[in-house]
Structure formats: structure tokens, C-alpha cells
Motif scaffolding. Sequence first.
Motif, PDB file in Angstrom:
ATOM      1  N   GLN A 142      95.280  18.991  42.694  1.00  0.00           N
ATOM      2  CA  GLN A 142      95.461  19.706  41.479  1.00  0.00           C
ATOM      3  C   GLN A 142      96.919  18.171  41.668  1.00  0.00           C
ATOM      4  O   GLN A 142      97.413  17.583  43.033  1.00  0.00           O
ATOM      5  CB  GLN A 142      96.101  21.023  41.766  1.00  0.00           C
ATOM      6  CG  GLN A 142      96.745  21.043  40.617  1.00  0.00           C
ATOM      7  CD  GLN A 142      97.407  22.797  40.095  1.00  0.00           C
ATOM      8  OE1 GLN A 142      96.675  23.254  41.589  1.00  0.00           O
ATOM      9  NE2 GLN A 142      97.859  22.766  38.930  1.00  0.00           N
ATOM     10  N   GLN A 143      97.290  17.767  40.716  1.00  0.00           N
ATOM     11  CA  GLN A 143      98.561  17.158  40.203  1.00  0.00           C
ATOM     12  C   GLN A 143      98.895  17.463  38.869  1.00  0.00           C
ATOM     13  O   GLN A 143      98.691  16.861  38.408  1.00  0.00           O
ATOM     14  CB  GLN A 143      98.099  15.730  40.706  1.00  0.00           C
ATOM     15  CG  GLN A 143      99.463  14.577  39.810  1.00  0.00           C
ATOM     16  CD  GLN A 143      99.000  13.558  40.818  1.00  0.00           C
ATOM     17  OE1 GLN A 143      98.040  12.415  39.453  1.00  0.00           O
ATOM     18  NE2 GLN A 143      99.391  12.458  41.716  1.00  0.00           N
ATOM     19  N   SER A 145     100.092  19.009  35.641  1.00  0.00           N
ATOM     20  CA  SER A 145      98.819  19.388  35.239  1.00  0.00           C
ATOM     21  C   SER A 145      97.074  19.614  34.974  1.00  0.00           C
ATOM     22  O   SER A 145      96.646  19.943  34.628  1.00  0.00           O
ATOM     23  CB  SER A 145      99.030  19.868  33.532  1.00  0.00           C
ATOM     24  OG  SER A 145      99.478  18.675  33.567  1.00  0.00           O
ATOM     25  N   ASN A 146      97.358  18.503  35.800  1.00  0.00           N
ATOM     26  CA  ASN A 146      95.175  18.271  36.507  1.00  0.00           C
ATOM     27  C   ASN A 146      95.477  19.060  36.914  1.00  0.00           C
ATOM     28  O   ASN A 146      95.510  19.067  38.335  1.00  0.00           O
ATOM     29  CB  ASN A 146      95.500  16.460  36.757  1.00  0.00           C
ATOM     30  CG  ASN A 146      96.148  15.896  35.478  1.00  0.00           C
ATOM     31  OD1 ASN A 146      95.983  16.427  34.131  1.00  0.00           O
ATOM     32  ND2 ASN A 146      96.145  14.311  35.858  1.00  0.00           N
ATOM     33  N   LEU A 147      94.221  19.701  36.978  1.00  0.00           N
ATOM     34  CA  LEU A 147      92.577  20.144  37.958  1.00  0.00           C
ATOM     35  C   LEU A 147      91.788  19.616  37.543  1.00  0.00           C
ATOM     36  O   LEU A 147      91.284  20.226  36.599  1.00  0.00           O
ATOM     37  CB  LEU A 147      93.048  21.630  38.086  1.00  0.00           C
ATOM     38  CG  LEU A 147      92.788  22.269  38.450  1.00  0.00           C
ATOM     39  CD1 LEU A 147      92.802  22.422  40.192  1.00  0.00           C
ATOM     40  CD2 LEU A 147      92.770  24.476  37.978  1.00  0.00           C
ATOM     41  N   LYS A 149      87.965  20.802  39.997  1.00  0.00           N
ATOM     42  CA  LYS A 149      87.959  21.807  40.746  1.00  0.00           C
ATOM     43  C   LYS A 149      86.691  21.607  41.227  1.00  0.00           C
ATOM     44  O   LYS A 149      85.498  20.464  40.931  1.00  0.00           O
ATOM     45  CB  LYS A 149      87.283  23.499  39.944  1.00  0.00           C
ATOM     46  CG  LYS A 149      88.402  24.029  39.343  1.00  0.00           C
ATOM     47  CD  LYS A 149      88.189  25.067  38.750  1.00  0.00           C
ATOM     48  CE  LYS A 149      89.281  25.903  38.374  1.00  0.00           C
ATOM     49  NZ  LYS A 149      89.001  26.934  37.714  1.00  0.00           N
TER      50      LYS A 149
END
Length: 264
Positions: A142-143, A145-147, A149
Motif C-alpha cells: 500500500q502507498q 490510496s494505491n493498494l 493484494k
Amino acid sequence: MSQPVAILTRHDKARLIAPALSQLGWQVAEIDSFDTDSLGSFAGEYPRFMTAQECAFRKAALAADLSGLNIGIGSEGSFSVGPFGIGTYNLELICCVNVAEGWAVTGRFYGPSLAQQWQLNDTAALEQALADIEPDQHLLLQQGSNLKKALTVAQAHNLALLWLAHGTVTLSYDLRAHLSPERRFHIRQAADDLARRLQSHCPECTTPGFWPDNALPGLPCEACGVATSLTRHRQACCRRCGHTTITPVAARHASQQYCQECNP
Ligand SMILES: [Zn+2]
Ligand SMILES: [Zn+2]
């Protein structure tokens, strides 16, 4: 005689739970027509009024409902800070309900987990964090709002290298059962515990799940005989008829170090 039972899951948990229950002659059918992700986050969405135990029970009842079978199984895992505030602990619950006979039994595993989270600022920290991760354990990156999985270690490595150019990156375990070998191992142990409990019947009414869960303190001090806080007896109580048995533990005496008189 083979007994069909239903489990509600989309993460392949039936495969983990079925072997333990096969010794009871149970055949586990997976119900994947239902989106358990809408249920899977019960604990996360409604922490104030639903415990992990209640979630597992609700899933089990739903599995029986949706399948039309008498026996339903629901599983719920959670992670929290360990005893004394140290490390991360994983609690896995597998609840089994029999809607025809009106009972519920829950198997459990509770123990330390390797799950961690890292705030990474440079490549060295990234390499160090990834070095100890089990090969099949998947990760979250995560960075802002970038996630992302479900990343393999190699994928997380490559993507983190790109993201680190723009600042701090948060790396953590993806703890969904199909992506975490450690959780799968813990779920199997909870299934073994469930199978043992299901095979332990109340001597009075034969309802399954008769288990000495209650620890009664009072083990006498080896030096002065005063009752300590250590367990002296274990108590099993039938949830249906209330029949109770109390069994002494194997130890006869507690070490002086637990005694309020000898070691206050
Ligand atoms: Zn009973
Ligand atoms: Zn003493």
C-alpha cells in the motif's frame, strides 16, 4: 454411514476442514454460491456487537439454511495483539451447528502468528522484510490510496521497488486463508480440535461438545499447602442439560513461586 454437512466458504476452506471431519464419517460440501466476503468481514464491520464466535456461529447456521442440510459449518479467523502485548496472535474458530438436534460446537486454534506490517523507506529495508517470509505467503502493498493484494513475494518485491521511488511503502501479510500457508495450518488444527470435541459426548444426554473448558484454580502450594491461582480442576458442563463433571489435573502441587504466602 456418510453424513453430508455444508460449509460456507469461497476461500477453499472445505479442503482444509474436510480431512478432520472424515473420521466422523462426515462429507463436507462447499457452498460457494454465496458471497462470504459480504460475511467475511463481519468482525471488521461490526466489531462492537459481533464477536468472532458470533460470526462463526452465524456462518454455520447460514450454511445449514442455504444447503437444507441439518449440519452447517462456519469458520472465522481473527488477529490481535498477543498476551502481555507481545507479537501477533491468530484465533481460528470453526463452528458446527446441528439445526435438527439443536446444538453447536466450536473448535479453536489460538497461537502466535508471523504476520507483520512494515513501513518501508528504502531497498535495504524491503530486502530485509522479504527475506524471512514463507515462499507461499502472499502480501499486500500500500502507498497512499494505491493498494495491491495477493502479491507473491517476487511480485511484491518488484512493485515495491517501483513505489519506493515515490515515498514510503506499507508492506503486510495478505491473511486470507487461500493466500497464507500459516493460516491454513492453523485452520487444520482448529478442525482437529472440532473433531475431538464432536466425538466427546455428554454422559447424561449424549449431546456432542462435552469438553473441560473451565479451569478451576486452587492447586495447593508444594511448601505450605495454601491454594494458588494455578488450575486444580477442569470442569466440563453440558450446554443442553447442564450435566457437569469436575476432573483433577495431573499435577498435585504448585511450585512455591506461585504461592502468595511463600512468595508474596
Ligand atoms: Zn447433557
Ligand atoms: Zn506456599
